[in-house]
Design an enzyme around this catalytic site. Structure first.
Site, PDB file in Angstrom:
ATOM      1  N   LYS A  31       0.840  -1.201   0.000  1.00 40.70           N
ATOM      2  CA  LYS A  31       0.000   0.000   0.000  1.00 40.70           C
ATOM      3  C   LYS A  31       0.884   1.263   0.000  1.00 40.70           C
ATOM      4  O   LYS A  31       2.094   1.177   0.226  1.00 40.70           O
ATOM      5  CB  LYS A  31      -0.932  -0.062   1.216  1.00 40.70           C
ATOM      6  CG  LYS A  31      -1.947  -1.219   1.137  1.00 40.70           C
ATOM      7  CD  LYS A  31      -2.811  -1.277   2.393  1.00 40.70           C
ATOM      8  CE  LYS A  31      -3.873  -2.367   2.300  1.00 40.70           C
ATOM      9  NZ  LYS A  31      -4.697  -2.428   3.544  1.00 40.70           N
ATOM     10  N   TYR A  79     -12.321  -2.702  -3.367  1.00 40.41           N
ATOM     11  CA  TYR A  79     -12.851  -2.787  -2.005  1.00 40.41           C
ATOM     12  C   TYR A  79     -14.386  -2.707  -1.970  1.00 40.41           C
ATOM     13  O   TYR A  79     -14.958  -2.295  -0.962  1.00 40.41           O
ATOM     14  CB  TYR A  79     -12.253  -1.676  -1.137  1.00 40.41           C
ATOM     15  CG  TYR A  79     -10.838  -1.963  -0.656  1.00 40.41           C
ATOM     16  CD1 TYR A  79     -10.546  -3.098   0.104  1.00 40.41           C
ATOM     17  CD2 TYR A  79      -9.784  -1.093  -0.937  1.00 40.41           C
ATOM     18  CE1 TYR A  79      -9.261  -3.368   0.566  1.00 40.41           C
ATOM     19  CE2 TYR A  79      -8.488  -1.353  -0.478  1.00 40.41           C
ATOM     20  CZ  TYR A  79      -8.229  -2.492   0.271  1.00 40.41           C
ATOM     21  OH  TYR A  79      -6.971  -2.746   0.727  1.00 40.41           O
ATOM     22  N   ASN A 113      -1.756  -0.200   7.339  1.00 37.93           N
ATOM     23  CA  ASN A 113      -1.246  -1.550   7.607  1.00 37.93           C
ATOM     24  C   ASN A 113      -0.411  -2.151   6.464  1.00 37.93           C
ATOM     25  O   ASN A 113      -0.267  -3.355   6.347  1.00 37.93           O
ATOM     26  CB  ASN A 113      -2.375  -2.487   8.070  1.00 37.93           C
ATOM     27  CG  ASN A 113      -3.480  -2.633   7.041  1.00 37.93           C
ATOM     28  OD1 ASN A 113      -3.383  -2.110   5.945  1.00 37.93           O
ATOM     29  ND2 ASN A 113      -4.522  -3.373   7.394  1.00 37.93           N
ATOM     30  N   HIS A 152      -1.740  -5.507   1.349  1.00 40.22           N
ATOM     31  CA  HIS A 152      -3.014  -6.194   1.092  1.00 40.22           C
ATOM     32  C   HIS A 152      -2.738  -7.618   0.625  1.00 40.22           C
ATOM     33  O   HIS A 152      -1.776  -7.861  -0.092  1.00 40.22           O
ATOM     34  CB  HIS A 152      -3.805  -5.474  -0.004  1.00 40.22           C
ATOM     35  CG  HIS A 152      -4.934  -6.310  -0.548  1.00 40.22           C
ATOM     36  ND1 HIS A 152      -6.160  -6.380   0.073  1.00 40.22           N
ATOM     37  CD2 HIS A 152      -5.002  -7.156  -1.617  1.00 40.22           C
ATOM     38  CE1 HIS A 152      -6.940  -7.232  -0.611  1.00 40.22           C
ATOM     39  NE2 HIS A 152      -6.259  -7.706  -1.633  1.00 40.22           N
TER      40      HIS A 152
HETATM   41  N1  UDP Z   1      -9.620  -0.913   7.350  1.00 41.45           N
HETATM   42  C1  UDP Z   1      -9.698   0.261   8.097  1.00 41.45           C
HETATM   43  N2  UDP Z   1     -10.432   0.242   9.253  1.00 41.45           N
HETATM   44  C2  UDP Z   1     -11.081  -0.857   9.703  1.00 41.45           C
HETATM   45  C3  UDP Z   1     -11.008  -2.039   8.936  1.00 41.45           C
HETATM   46  C4  UDP Z   1     -10.265  -2.027   7.770  1.00 41.45           C
HETATM   47  O1  UDP Z   1      -9.116   1.279   7.731  1.00 41.45           O
HETATM   48  O2  UDP Z   1     -11.726  -0.821  10.753  1.00 41.45           O
HETATM   49  C5  UDP Z   1      -8.833  -0.913   6.117  1.00 41.45           C
HETATM   50  C6  UDP Z   1      -7.463  -1.578   6.288  1.00 41.45           C
HETATM   51  O3  UDP Z   1      -6.531  -0.887   5.464  1.00 41.45           O
HETATM   52  C7  UDP Z   1      -7.725  -2.979   5.777  1.00 41.45           C
HETATM   53  C8  UDP Z   1      -8.675  -2.685   4.628  1.00 41.45           C
HETATM   54  O4  UDP Z   1      -9.518  -1.645   5.107  1.00 41.45           O
HETATM   55  O5  UDP Z   1      -6.521  -3.618   5.389  1.00 41.45           O
HETATM   56  C9  UDP Z   1      -9.524  -3.839   4.169  1.00 41.45           C
HETATM   57  O6  UDP Z   1     -10.201  -4.386   5.277  1.00 41.45           O
HETATM   58  P1  UDP Z   1     -10.303  -5.962   5.482  1.00 41.45           P
HETATM   59  O7  UDP Z   1     -11.268  -6.213   6.582  1.00 41.45           O
HETATM   60  O8  UDP Z   1     -10.552  -6.618   4.161  1.00 41.45           O
HETATM   61  O9  UDP Z   1      -8.831  -6.328   6.036  1.00 41.45           O
HETATM   62  P2  UDP Z   1      -7.614  -7.124   5.356  1.00 41.45           P
HETATM   63  O10 UDP Z   1      -8.207  -8.177   4.456  1.00 41.45           O
HETATM   64  O11 UDP Z   1      -6.799  -6.099   4.592  1.00 41.45           O
HETATM   65  O12 UDP Z   1      -6.835  -7.707   6.499  1.00 41.45           O
HETATM   66 MG    MG Z   2      -9.649  -8.015   2.940  1.00 41.42          MG
END
Ligand code: UDP
Ligand code: MG
Length: 160
Positions: A20, A60, A123, A126
């Site tokens: 990212k 997303y 974080n 992805h």
């Molecule tokens: N995210 C965020 N706040 C939250 C949950 C998710 O900003 O409370 C962002 C974070 O960058 C995350 C992305 O949205 O990596 C996608 O969320 P997902 O639940 O799919 O998490 P991932 O699959 O990336 O672990």
């Molecule tokens: Mg995800």
């Protein structure tokens, strides 16, 4: 030709991994690529890319009703990302383990997020959450000519 490769092909999956914008800005691209490379997965596509808003929203789309969605789209489009397609047996679940929990504070030490990040909204990486999404996301982020199929010399040293 090599029997172990043919046997493994049935189980082969693809996953979409992306450094990212914070990971690119913080100089973590090489470190993150290394984790997947050293594990023994096969790199099929790689590019630095400025993501347009429409693509971020499509990627997303399952999260579009979440309160953090607008900030997530701003984050992903805030600078270049590094797009990667990786192939391997069980690569989807294995990559998620290497990446660690969504919230870096819950991510175990040794994982990318556990070692390199402190906040869910920053974080650094992805990874696709299912083989179906792996295929969907690779098709979304890459054009056909941008992906390579190749046999690395280390193949017989990775699988018996
Ligand atoms: N995210 C965020 N706040 C939250 C949950 C998710 O900003 O409370 C962002 C974070 O960058 C995350 C992305 O949205 O990596 C996608 O969320 P997902 O639940 O799919 O998490 P991932 O699959 O990336 O672990
Ligand atoms: Mg995800």
């Amino acid at each position: 030709f090599l029997p172990h490769l043919v046997a493994a092909m049935e189980e082969v999956e693809e996953t979409y991994i992306m450094v990212k914008p914070d990971g690119v800005q913080r100089g973590l691209v090489g470190e993150i690529i290394s984790r997947f490379e050293k594990k023994g997965f096969l790199l099929k596509g790689l590019k630095l890319f400025q993501c347009p808003k429409e693509l971020a929203e499509e990627h997303y789309k399952d999260l579009k009703d979440k309160p953090f969605f607008p900030k997530l789209i701003d984050y992903i489009t805030s600078g270049p990302v590094v797009c990667m397609a990786w192939e391997g047996v069980g690569v989807v679940a294995s990559a998620r383990k290497l990446i660690g929990a969504t919230n870096p504070f819950q991510a175990e030490p040794g994982t990318i997020r556990g070692d390199l990040a402190v906040q869910t909204g920053r974080n650094v990486v992805h990874g696709s959450d299912s083989p179906e999404n792996g295929k969907r996301e690779i098709a979304l982020w890459f054009k056909e000519g941008e992906l390579c199929s190749w046999v690395p010399v280390q193949a017989p040293w990775l699988r018996e």
